[in-house]
Design an enzyme around this catalytic site. Structure first.
Site, mmCIF file in Angstrom:
data_model
loop_
_atom_site.group_PDB
_atom_site.id
_atom_site.type_symbol
_atom_site.label_atom_id
_atom_site.label_comp_id
_atom_site.label_asym_id
_atom_site.label_seq_id
_atom_site.Cartn_x
_atom_site.Cartn_y
_atom_site.Cartn_z
ATOM 1 N N ASP A 24 7.908 37.081 -8.199
ATOM 2 C CA ASP A 24 8.568 35.915 -7.599
ATOM 3 C C ASP A 24 10.087 36.048 -7.728
ATOM 4 O O ASP A 24 10.788 35.092 -7.995
ATOM 5 C CB ASP A 24 8.082 34.610 -8.249
ATOM 6 C CG ASP A 24 8.228 34.609 -9.764
ATOM 7 O OD1 ASP A 24 8.781 35.589 -10.323
ATOM 8 O OD2 ASP A 24 7.799 33.624 -10.402
ATOM 9 N N ASP A 83 7.368 36.729 -24.209
ATOM 10 C CA ASP A 83 8.832 36.633 -24.121
ATOM 11 C C ASP A 83 9.415 35.889 -25.320
ATOM 12 O O ASP A 83 10.443 36.298 -25.881
ATOM 13 C CB ASP A 83 9.288 36.008 -22.799
ATOM 14 C CG ASP A 83 8.517 34.749 -22.426
ATOM 15 O OD1 ASP A 83 7.521 34.410 -23.102
ATOM 16 O OD2 ASP A 83 8.900 34.099 -21.435
#
Length: 334
Positions: free
Chosen positions: A101, A177
């Site tokens: 994306d 992350d």
């Protein structure tokens, strides 16, 4: 990295192919697909410039806490599989990771080529990112400016095989992350990040449910300036050099005090610095300016030695300076 969004994947691939420079065309582009979505597979295979790899792990996911989103476990599992595949089976020395994306800036590949030497040679750099969390148009100006950060930015980033050899065996089951943002994982290493983003995240619909999209992602400025990275001297980013370089610009900034620091900042032409004493005071000041308030493991987003820097209304830089920052920068006597 792709899963179940063929239209998003197409937009990302088209952007990558559009800006694929002479350097990037020497290296293969992989789409790593998680799962069996036939439209994603068909889309990836429709490009002869793309190599398609597919992660098929049909084992059920067991979240560790009730109510957790299963997708975050699947994403983490996919990342580990894909990076193991590229680093260990295909033996690449560096990998740039994009998600399905993202659009890239025209100088995306040149930026990573220019920073690759630093990443290879400076073991205090853990990864190079194309992203600035405070990269919204109102907070950025200089397309050439790069910084070190103690906070992993993600969203279009490059790492080396030697770092992956260390990370792979202990890769987390979910929230990879945020795991990379833990001090015990980072081990005092830093990340290179630009002032102006080289990626734009258009993913309003995804696992993060468009949570920050309207406020933080939609206003991001994607670099459109032509930068000759081959001619750029990035020596200031080396360990030791950057600390001195950054300390000087922080020291030269005018200190502001009191409750009306935003008003004061608006009325001063040059750079300014504002002290914060703890996380809650940082969050209050950040909220007033409109930048990210979030911390992970004691570090604010984008911070270097506790200092968060952004542009405000003009070329003026605002430095939000933590309680230990001046000592860490060895300028505590200013």
């Amino acid at each position: 990295m792709a899963c179940n969004r063929p239209e998003y994947l197409e937009r990302t691939i088209e952007s990558v192919l559009k800006h694929r420079s002479s350097v990037a065309s020497k290296f293969p582009i992989f789409v790593s697909q998680d799962g069996t979505n036939p439209d994603v597979k068909r889309k990836a295979l429709s490009y002869n410039q793309i190599r398609h790899i597919q992660h098929l792990n049909l084992q059920p996911v067991h979240p560790e806490r009730p109510g957790e989103i299963v997708a975050y476990y699947k994403i983490s599992r996919h990342y580990k599989w894909a990076l193991d595949e590229l680093f260990f089976k295909k033996n690449f020395s560096r990998v740039i990771i994009l998600e399905d994306d993202m659009e890239i800036a025209p100088d995306f590949f040149d930026y990573f080529e220019a920073t690759a030497t630093l990443l290879d040679n400076d073991k205090s750099v853990m990864a190079v990112s194309s992203w600035n969390d405070n990269g919204q148009r109102q907070f950025v100006l200089d397309a050439e400016a790069l910084y070190r950060s103690d906070f992993f930015p993600g969203l279009g980033w490059m790492l080396t095989k030697s770092t992956w050899v260390e990370l792979s065996p202990k890769w987390p089951k979910a929230y990879w992350d945020d795991w990379l943002r833990l001090k015990v994982v980072r081990k005092n290493r830093q990340f290179i990040r630009p002032e102006i983003c080289r990626t734009f995240n258009f993913g309003e619909h995804g696992s993060s449910m468009g949570l920050f999209f309207k406020q933080y992602l939609e206003p991001i400025k994607l670099n459109d300036a032509r930068i000759n990275w081959k001619e750029m001297d990035l020596g200031y980013l080396k360990e030791g050099n950057f600390s001195k370089h950054f300390a000087k610009i922080v020291a030269d900034a005018k200190p502001l005090y009191g409750a009306d620091v935003i008003q004061q900042a608006s009325n001063i032409d040059g750079d300014v610095r504002i002290r914060y004493s703890d996380q809650s005071e940082f969050e209050r000041i950040a909220r007033q300016f409109g930048i990210f308030q979030e911390w992970k493991d004691g570090i604010p987003r984008t911070a270097y030695k506790g200092v968060v820097v952004f542009r405000y209304k003009t070329s003026r830089r605002v430095f939000l300076v933590g309680p230990a920052s001046l000592r860490q920068l060895q300028i505590e006597n200013i």
